[in-house]
Write an enzyme that holds these catalytic residues in place. Structure first.
Site, PDB file in Angstrom:
ATOM      1  N   SER A  19      56.760  51.527 -86.628  1.00 23.47           N
ATOM      2  CA  SER A  19      55.422  51.273 -86.095  1.00 23.47           C
ATOM      3  C   SER A  19      54.535  52.500 -86.256  1.00 23.47           C
ATOM      4  CB  SER A  19      55.494  50.890 -84.625  1.00 23.47           C
ATOM      5  OG  SER A  19      56.327  49.774 -84.433  1.00 23.47           O
TER       6      SER A  19
HETATM    7  N1  SAH Z   1      59.664  50.279 -82.865  1.00 20.69           N
HETATM    8  C1  SAH Z   1      60.274  50.071 -84.138  1.00 20.69           C
HETATM    9  C2  SAH Z   1      59.645  48.852 -84.740  1.00 20.69           C
HETATM   10  C3  SAH Z   1      60.361  48.263 -85.864  1.00 20.69           C
HETATM   11  S1  SAH Z   1      59.595  46.796 -86.507  1.00 20.69           S
HETATM   12  C4  SAH Z   1      60.017  51.276 -85.009  1.00 20.69           C
HETATM   13  O1  SAH Z   1      58.990  51.917 -84.808  1.00 20.69           O
HETATM   14  O2  SAH Z   1      60.796  51.571 -85.910  1.00 20.69           O
HETATM   15  C5  SAH Z   1      60.176  45.567 -85.431  1.00 20.69           C
HETATM   16  C6  SAH Z   1      61.658  45.352 -85.364  1.00 20.69           C
HETATM   17  O3  SAH Z   1      61.869  44.188 -84.567  1.00 20.69           O
HETATM   18  C7  SAH Z   1      62.333  45.080 -86.708  1.00 20.69           C
HETATM   19  O4  SAH Z   1      63.358  46.000 -86.893  1.00 20.69           O
HETATM   20  C8  SAH Z   1      62.859  43.658 -86.580  1.00 20.69           C
HETATM   21  O5  SAH Z   1      64.098  43.445 -87.222  1.00 20.69           O
HETATM   22  C9  SAH Z   1      63.005  43.518 -85.068  1.00 20.69           C
HETATM   23  N2  SAH Z   1      63.000  42.149 -84.567  1.00 20.69           N
HETATM   24  C10 SAH Z   1      62.236  41.100 -84.946  1.00 20.69           C
HETATM   25  N3  SAH Z   1      62.530  40.006 -84.228  1.00 20.69           N
HETATM   26  C11 SAH Z   1      63.522  40.371 -83.365  1.00 20.69           C
HETATM   27  C12 SAH Z   1      64.286  39.676 -82.374  1.00 20.69           C
HETATM   28  N4  SAH Z   1      64.103  38.385 -82.095  1.00 20.69           N
HETATM   29  N5  SAH Z   1      65.227  40.370 -81.702  1.00 20.69           N
HETATM   30  C13 SAH Z   1      65.462  41.670 -81.964  1.00 20.69           C
HETATM   31  N6  SAH Z   1      64.785  42.386 -82.875  1.00 20.69           N
HETATM   32  C14 SAH Z   1      63.831  41.739 -83.575  1.00 20.69           C
END
Ligand code: SAH
Length: 218
Positions: free
Chosen positions: A68
């Site tokens: 993010s």
């Molecule tokens: N805060 C993290 C954001 C990663 S993007 C960072 O800054 O690195 C969002 C993440 O949510 C992804 O890795 C994706 O695989 C995960 N995600 C999407 N749907 C999800 C769900 N139902 N349960 C768990 N994780 C989920």
């Protein structure tokens, strides 16, 4: 802290510049700014992208996912801890682990759920190397929450469902907050839901762009 790549574009000066930019964009919470000035964000992206880690932008982390944008990490954290610092927080979407690091620097116990195993494994390794000991991980669909470790004083989701998952609402303690992007791609808004004694109070914060909240594990 493992700062072996902490030179040049990944130095303290670069982090300070990122924090200045966050302030210009309206981030006011000193606790959040302070923590983000310390966490080595470049360790959460591939080495080839390390020099861009402090730009205010989302970057690819593999598996079609992104780390993010710093502004969004700061804003969501600020919204989560505005009134009181929660004792425990559930994070949905570990991804790179950067947001987990920000949360775990402020909050005693962090529980982080991710549906893509290789991303969570990598995040775990980095967070462990840096020295975080107060984060627990689960490979699971965050739509279920993580009931066994809850209820929570705060929940933060980094992926956008079409509607607020009921299980997340159920795992909030009274007065706890859920910060979550909601809506289809191209029309998402960031919301903050506060559980009151008898209802859920919803505030719409701003337009945002997140990866979709997907069902099941991968
Ligand atoms: N805060 C993290 C954001 C990663 S993007 C960072 O800054 O690195 C969002 C993440 O949510 C992804 O890795 C994706 O695989 C995960 N995600 C999407 N749907 C999800 C769900 N139902 N349960 C768990 N994780 C989920």
């Amino acid at each position: 802290m493992n700062l072996h790549r902490g030179i040049g574009m990944t130095s303290q000066r670069t982090r300070d510049r990122m924090v200045q930019q966050l302030q210009q964009l309206g981030i006011k919470d000193q606790r959040v700014l302070e923590v983000m000035s310390k966490i080595p964000r470049h360790l959460f992206v591939a080495e080839a992208l390390a020099s861009r880690a402090y730009e205010n932008t989302a970057l690819p982390i593999g598996q079609g996912q992104t780390i993010s944008q710093p502004y969004m990490v700061a804003r969501m954290t600020e919204l989560l801890i505005e009134d009181d610092l929660p004792e425990n927080v559930l994070e949905v979407g570990t991804g790179s682990g950067y947001q987990s690091a920000v949360l775990a620097s402020l909050i005693p116990r962090v529980f982080s759920v991710e549906r893509i195993r290789p991303l969570q494994d990598k995040a775990k390794t980095v967070l462990d190397e840096i020295g975080f000991r107060n984060i627990s991980f689960k490979h699971s669909d965050g739509g279920w929450g993580w009931k066994a470790c809850g209820p929570y004083q705060g929940i933060l989701a980094a992926a956008a469902p079409a509607e607020i998952p009921a299980k997340l609402l159920q795992q909030l303690l009274p007065m706890a907050k859920l910060v979550i992007p909601i809506g289809e791609e191209g029309q998402q808004v960031l919301q903050r839901i506060t559980r009151t004694d008898s209802a859920y109070e919803v505030e719409t914060i701003e337009a945002v762009s997140f990866v979709p909240f997907l069902k099941g594990r991968a």
